[in-house]
Scaffold this motif. Structure first.
Motif, PDB file in Angstrom:
ATOM      1  N   ASN A   5      58.749  32.172  34.476  1.00 51.35           N
ATOM      2  CA  ASN A   5      60.091  33.069  34.413  1.00 51.35           C
ATOM      3  C   ASN A   5      61.005  32.683  35.549  1.00 51.35           C
ATOM      4  O   ASN A   5      62.013  33.533  35.478  1.00 51.35           O
ATOM      5  CB  ASN A   5      59.577  34.379  34.178  1.00 51.35           C
ATOM      6  N   GLN A  12      63.418  30.555  35.864  1.00 47.42           N
ATOM      7  CA  GLN A  12      64.729  30.162  35.274  1.00 47.42           C
ATOM      8  C   GLN A  12      65.379  31.192  34.610  1.00 47.42           C
ATOM      9  O   GLN A  12      66.645  31.341  34.318  1.00 47.42           O
ATOM     10  CB  GLN A  12      64.395  29.228  34.095  1.00 47.42           C
ATOM     11  N   ASN A  13      64.795  32.675  34.558  1.00 48.79           N
ATOM     12  CA  ASN A  13      65.518  33.743  33.961  1.00 48.79           C
ATOM     13  C   ASN A  13      65.614  34.947  35.147  1.00 48.79           C
ATOM     14  O   ASN A  13      66.007  36.005  34.895  1.00 48.79           O
ATOM     15  CB  ASN A  13      64.667  34.219  33.003  1.00 48.79           C
ATOM     16  N   LYS A  16      69.495  32.635  39.810  1.00 46.10           N
ATOM     17  CA  LYS A  16      70.319  32.072  38.746  1.00 46.10           C
ATOM     18  C   LYS A  16      71.324  31.053  39.210  1.00 46.10           C
ATOM     19  O   LYS A  16      71.442  30.096  38.510  1.00 46.10           O
ATOM     20  CB  LYS A  16      71.129  33.368  38.248  1.00 46.10           C
ATOM     21  N   PHE A  73      69.980  27.564  38.783  1.00 47.74           N
ATOM     22  CA  PHE A  73      69.878  26.830  37.410  1.00 47.74           C
ATOM     23  C   PHE A  73      71.317  27.043  36.839  1.00 47.74           C
ATOM     24  O   PHE A  73      71.304  25.830  36.491  1.00 47.74           O
ATOM     25  CB  PHE A  73      69.094  27.828  36.657  1.00 47.74           C
ATOM     26  N   ASP A  74      72.172  27.489  37.565  1.00 49.64           N
ATOM     27  CA  ASP A  74      73.523  27.671  37.065  1.00 49.64           C
ATOM     28  C   ASP A  74      74.221  26.422  37.590  1.00 49.64           C
ATOM     29  O   ASP A  74      75.011  25.703  36.967  1.00 49.64           O
ATOM     30  CB  ASP A  74      74.299  28.538  37.523  1.00 49.64           C
ATOM     31  N   ALA A  83      72.571  23.713  38.316  1.00 52.99           N
ATOM     32  CA  ALA A  83      71.473  22.354  38.020  1.00 52.99           C
ATOM     33  C   ALA A  83      71.054  21.940  39.402  1.00 52.99           C
ATOM     34  O   ALA A  83      71.118  20.532  39.499  1.00 52.99           O
ATOM     35  CB  ALA A  83      72.246  21.495  37.325  1.00 52.99           C
ATOM     36  N   ILE A 132      67.480  22.110  40.166  1.00 47.26           N
ATOM     37  CA  ILE A 132      66.242  21.419  39.938  1.00 47.26           C
ATOM     38  C   ILE A 132      66.240  20.115  39.517  1.00 47.26           C
ATOM     39  O   ILE A 132      66.508  19.788  38.695  1.00 47.26           O
ATOM     40  CB  ILE A 132      65.514  22.617  38.912  1.00 47.26           C
ATOM     41  N   THR A 182      60.647  18.544  37.862  1.00 51.24           N
ATOM     42  CA  THR A 182      59.441  19.518  37.740  1.00 51.24           C
ATOM     43  C   THR A 182      58.164  18.708  37.068  1.00 51.24           C
ATOM     44  O   THR A 182      58.362  17.787  36.136  1.00 51.24           O
ATOM     45  CB  THR A 182      59.766  20.635  36.664  1.00 51.24           C
ATOM     46  N   ASN A 193      56.644  21.033  31.868  1.00 54.16           N
ATOM     47  CA  ASN A 193      56.947  22.354  31.804  1.00 54.16           C
ATOM     48  C   ASN A 193      56.243  23.036  32.914  1.00 54.16           C
ATOM     49  O   ASN A 193      54.936  23.155  32.821  1.00 54.16           O
ATOM     50  CB  ASN A 193      56.672  23.029  30.541  1.00 54.16           C
ATOM     51  N   TYR A 239      57.299  26.337  34.005  1.00 51.97           N
ATOM     52  CA  TYR A 239      57.635  27.518  33.786  1.00 51.97           C
ATOM     53  C   TYR A 239      56.635  28.759  33.108  1.00 51.97           C
ATOM     54  O   TYR A 239      56.981  29.235  32.504  1.00 51.97           O
ATOM     55  CB  TYR A 239      59.043  27.717  33.554  1.00 51.97           C
TER      56      TYR A 239
END
Length: 166
Positions: A38, A40-41, A46, A49-50, A52, A54, A57, A66, A68
């Protein structure tokens, strides 16, 4: 808890570091751990991720991009480094780019040396990708199969070898 966050930053002199312009910008950090569910949420992450930030992974345990999911320890470590929220939670490296790798199988009955191999391959991947810093808070000493356990003398020999290399 908020006060713990501020105490930690003060002990590490993070406010001065930030005042001097060191926020992690231009640095690439790989976090090798047990999972990042989680993130990414997460409102405190934020900005990562906003923007970019990352880069890569990979879950070396479940062989997927994945990360997450799984255990939340990696999410905690990542958030300590990268958090930034309206000046209230500010991690020391909130301006960095990140690579997130799962190397640890969090199943309590899964302590085997394959996790050391996972870690090694992830570290090599990070290094080959140009990562500047690798952070991990994993350690291996006792395994499900006692024949795999390290003895204190084994570890002392390794420290001795490393001492002679420097």
């Amino acid at each position: 808890r908020t006060e713990t966050f501020y105490v930690q930053n003060e002990v590490l002199n993070v406010p001065t570091m930030h005042e001097d312009g060191f926020t992690g910008e231009g640095i690439r950090i790989a976090v090798l751990d047990a999972g990042f569910p989680n993130v990414q949420n997460n409102i405190y992450l934020k900005h990562i991720f906003d923007d970019a930030r990352i880069n890569m992974t990979y879950d070396f345990v479940h062989i997927t991009d994945n990360v997450y999911a799984q255990h939340n320890h990696g999410a905690r470590v990542f958030s300590i480094i990268a958090s930034y929220f309206d000046g209230s939670f500010i991690g020391p490296g909130y301006g960095a780019n990140f690579d997130l790798f799962i190397t640890e199988d969090a199943d309590p009955k899964s302590e085997y040396r394959i996790e050391e191999y996972n870690w090694l391959v992830a570290a090599e991947k990070a290094d080959s990708a140009g990562v500047d810093i690798i952070t991990t808070s994993l350690g291996y000493f006792e395994f499900e199969d006692p024949a795999m356990n390290y003895q204190k003398a084994d570890l002392e020999k390794e420290v001795e070898k490393l001492t002679h290399l420097s």
